[in-house]
Design an enzyme around this catalytic site. Structure first.
Site, PDB file in Angstrom:
ATOM      1  N   ASP A 564      37.594  41.818  33.969  1.00 52.02           N
ATOM      2  CA  ASP A 564      36.390  41.737  33.594  1.00 52.02           C
ATOM      3  C   ASP A 564      35.636  40.523  33.591  1.00 52.02           C
ATOM      4  O   ASP A 564      36.220  39.854  34.399  1.00 52.02           O
ATOM      5  CB  ASP A 564      36.426  42.514  31.895  1.00 52.02           C
ATOM      6  CG  ASP A 564      37.327  41.348  31.247  1.00 52.02           C
ATOM      7  OD1 ASP A 564      37.732  40.394  31.697  1.00 52.02           O
ATOM      8  OD2 ASP A 564      37.631  41.887  30.249  1.00 52.02           O
ATOM      9  N   ASP A 565      34.613  40.357  32.840  1.00 54.42           N
ATOM     10  CA  ASP A 565      33.846  39.097  33.158  1.00 54.42           C
ATOM     11  C   ASP A 565      34.379  38.130  31.920  1.00 54.42           C
ATOM     12  O   ASP A 565      33.720  37.357  31.473  1.00 54.42           O
ATOM     13  CB  ASP A 565      32.232  39.505  32.785  1.00 54.42           C
ATOM     14  CG  ASP A 565      31.764  40.261  34.219  1.00 54.42           C
ATOM     15  OD1 ASP A 565      32.483  39.838  35.249  1.00 54.42           O
ATOM     16  OD2 ASP A 565      30.940  40.942  33.974  1.00 54.42           O
TER      17      ASP A 565
END
Ligand code: PRX
Length: 696
Positions: A564-565
């Protein structure tokens, strides 16, 4: 109170069986060394010792215990929990959970119906068993020569005094108390004082800014804060009290008042030199010693919250991860015991700060529950010289050293001479956590630091998991540099593809967890919906970790990094959205996008693309002031390593930033950009490339 487990034997049935079997193995000592991938070999003496201490002789033994733990979690954990002190025993059907959003509210309940207190189990239990004069904390200050020893008896008394002070200012069971302290003995003491009263601590790492501290105090409504007048990190002073004052001001402007601040006097900022708010601020040295040294514990339900710890995700504000009492207690103690081969009286050193989950579970609770002697070091590893850590290992005769890859790389870069100057013969177990450990750092730790004598325990886990989830057990099976190897008892990892289909055998996928485990996150403070959305909506019935992972044909798990980020900077989780918001709040910035890039020491560095307002120049002064804005909004550890001026950001027609492209540009991989035709304005890509800056 009836203390059901109080007089229970220290060893559960399971452990007793193991210990006996262990001595049998000791008698027919194996001479076959464990072979390590890449040539590293842990001598069998390590295995023999571990076997004798835990009763695990082989992977087959582990498999048996593991099977039991996942097939009958209520029985498995119940057996272990019987070794702790409970005011009331848990109900027979105490273990229940639902991880499937479609079946209703996501929940975990373990030891339901039981009542206990973790501070009692960390301190009183050991003092009553005659360990009152055993060292509990061996504290080393920032500067060589500053030291403090505290026994279990002394820590218990100090915890009671702080708890009595907290009571005197109105803190009650369930209230949140913020703790913003450097790594001094008062930090774990403050945590335990809260716990003793059933109050919920929210430790904020002392590197966070005033804005971040304020945000956390507001979110959990903490009206009392325990802090220090200042601190030292290497040769740098940290103005803790000023940050607290600024945070209190920010909070007040938003309608949240901090009523009381208990301030430990730190030599870096003595009285007279410390800003003071009369009526609110109280010197620890004035208030605490005057308190009584005993304090009745507040027995709490196993599912009552123990602490809150804020952590970053890919979106939104940091989340207040809530851990509960009973499951966390048993999980923290059991993982510390098995992963680090921890026994009462062992000298153990976890280099993490209590501001992060590692410090909660493996500096404070886990080792204390095991009656270990805990080394606490206030300063930074290279201060005043690069051998500081090895000097502490030698001085305190550290048996277990639990640290982070970023630190290992920084120390390796100083050369082997610093390490070899010091006697490290006390070391038996080396641990690593926080980010993937690259095989080179793994080998350096194994070969140089541990002289090929100590297993390297690469533990994978998260703030949300509370305790170690995947990890080798010392000498129990062959290790593999960079791999966390096998799941801990009760943990059922699964790999899925992006559609959520479970993958079997040797493969690579997204790491999720099936079934619950004792120290699992129970909710997000004030937002159970967000908890369910963040962790349980991606794949049906599974806890989503956010990590990518490989499984080989030995069943070993190797974490490949976040999917994910979230950026992992020196083992600290930094949310891209938070850094972007901090940059965007700066007047010069119209828009920002942040990606993680490989960094030699920190694991990942922060690479920020900034689109400037029309009348702004991409100057050095602007760059510095943008970085200062991130320091101010979050903290210094989240400061971008690179600011790349961008005329605009690559977005899809629906406005989504294409980070994939930005990640490639950041590492000069222009030829791998792929199809950019779906962008709203494909020309922006070339424009960004043409403004490339010097790399990290
Ligand atoms: O990406 C994984 C990485 O750190 C993340 C969790 O960060 P945090 O909640 O701050 O907790 C850190 C300390 C437990 C994970 O999602 N991570 C943690 N340990 C490892 C790791 N990555 C690879 N190997 C590890 N041993």
């Amino acid at each position: 109170a009836v203390l059901t487990g109080h007089l229970a034997p220290q060893l559960s049935g399971l452990e007793r069986a193991g210990a006996l079997a262990g001595s049998a193995i000791l008698a027919r000592r194996s001479t076959v060394a464990t072979s390590q991938e890449g040539g590293a070999v842990v001598p069998d003496t390590v295995q023999v010792e571990y076997r004798a201490r835990t009763g695990i002789h082989s992977r087959a033994d582990y498999e048996r215990m593991y099977r039991h733990s996942v097939d009958d979690p209520a029985g498995f954990w119940g057996d272990i929990a019987a070794g702790f002190v409970w005011e009331r025993r848990w109900a027979p059907d105490h273990f229940s959970y639902n991880l499937d959003l479609q079946s209703g509210r996501v929940s975990t309940r373990i030891f339901a119906g039981g009542r206990t207190n973790i501070a009692f189990n960390c301190l009183d239990r050991h003092v009553e068993a005659g360990r009152g004069s055993q060292p509990c904390f061996l504290w080393e200050g920032n500067d060589v020569g500053q030291e403090r020893k505290m026994t279990y008896g002394e820590v218990l008394q100090e915890v009671c005094r702080v708890a009595n002070w907290l009571k005197s200012v109105g803190v009650r069971k369930g209230d949140a108390v913020a703790i913003y302290l450097p790594l001094i003995c008062e930090l774990p003491i403050a945590m335990l004082a809260c716990t003793r009263l059933g109050a919920v601590h929210s430790v904020v790492f002392a590197g966070f800014s005033a804005d971040s501290l304020a945000q956390r105090c507001i979110d959990c409504r903490s009206r009392v804060i325990i802090t220090a007048s200042g601190g030292m990190r290497g040769s740098k002073r940290v103005e803790l009290k000023q940050i607290v004052d600024a945070a209190a001001k920010v909070a007040a402007e938003k309608g949240h008042k901090i009523h009381k601040a208990l301030v430990v006097e730190h030599p870096a900022a003595p009285r007279g030199k410390c800003p003071w708010a009369r009526g609110r601020d109280v010197w620890y040295g004035d208030a605490v010693p005057a308190q009584q040294a005993t304090c009745q514990v507040e027995w709490v339900d196993a599912e009552d919250p123990l602490f809150l710890l804020y952590t970053s995700g890919s979106t939104g504000n940091p989340k207040g991860v809530v851990h509960s009492t009973g499951g966390y207690m048993v999980g923290a103690a059991t993982t510390a015991k098995y992963c680090f081969d921890l026994q009462p009286g062992d000298v153990y050193w976890c280099t993490a700060d209590c501001g992060w989950i590692t410090g909660h579970t493996y500096l404070a609770y886990g080792p204390l529950l095991n009656a270990a002697t805990n080394v606490i070091y206030e300063g930074v590893p290279l201060h005043p010289q690069p051998d500081r850590m090895w000097q502490i290992v030698e001085k305190c005769k550290v048996r277990t050293l639990y640290t982070a890859p970023t630190l290992i790389r920084a120390l390796e870069a100083q050369g082997d001479t610093w390490v070899k100057k010091h006697d490290r013969s006390s070391l038996r177990v080396l641990g690593s956590v926080g980010e993937p450990i690259n095989p080179r750092a793994w080998r350096w730790l194994f070969e140089v630091v541990g002289e090929r004598r100590c297993p390297v325990i690469d533990t994978w886990w998260q703030t949300e998991t509370g305790t170690v989830m995947i990890s080798p057990l010392p000498g129990a099976w062959p290790e593999s540099p960079g791999s966390a190897t096998l799941p801990f008892f009760g943990v059922v990892p699964v790999l899925v593809n992006d559609k959520g289909k479970e993958l079997h055998g040797a493969t690579e996928g997204i790491l999720c967890i099936k079934q619950t485990w004792p120290a699992a996150i129970r909710t997000i403070k004030g937002d159970h919906k967000r908890f369910e959305q963040t962790y349980f909506s991606t794949f049906k019935g599974l806890y989503f970790t956010g990590d990518g992972c490989r499984r080989d044909d030995r069943g070993y798990y190797t974490i490949t990094g976040r999917v994910d980020d979230v950026i992992n900077v020196s083992g600290h989780r930094v949310g891209t959205a938070e850094v972007e918001a901090a940059l965007a709040a700066h007047g010069a910035c119209v828009e920002a996008a942040v990606v993680g890039v490989e960094h030699k020491i920190k694991g990942q560095g922060i690479y920020a693309y900034v689109a400037l307002a029309q009348d702004e120049e991409p100057s050095e002064a602007t760059r510095k002031s943008l970085i200062a804005a991130v320091r101010q909004h979050i903290g210094a550890f989240a400061a971008p390593d690179v600011i790349h001026w961008a005329p605009g950001l690559p977005k899809t027609r629906s406005g989504k930033i294409m980070r994939r492209i930005l990640r490639k540009i950041a590492v000069n991989a222009d030829s791998e950009l792929g199809d950019v035709s779906t962008l709203a304005d494909p020309s922006v890509v070339q424009a960004i490339i043409s403004m490339r800056v010097t790399q990290l």
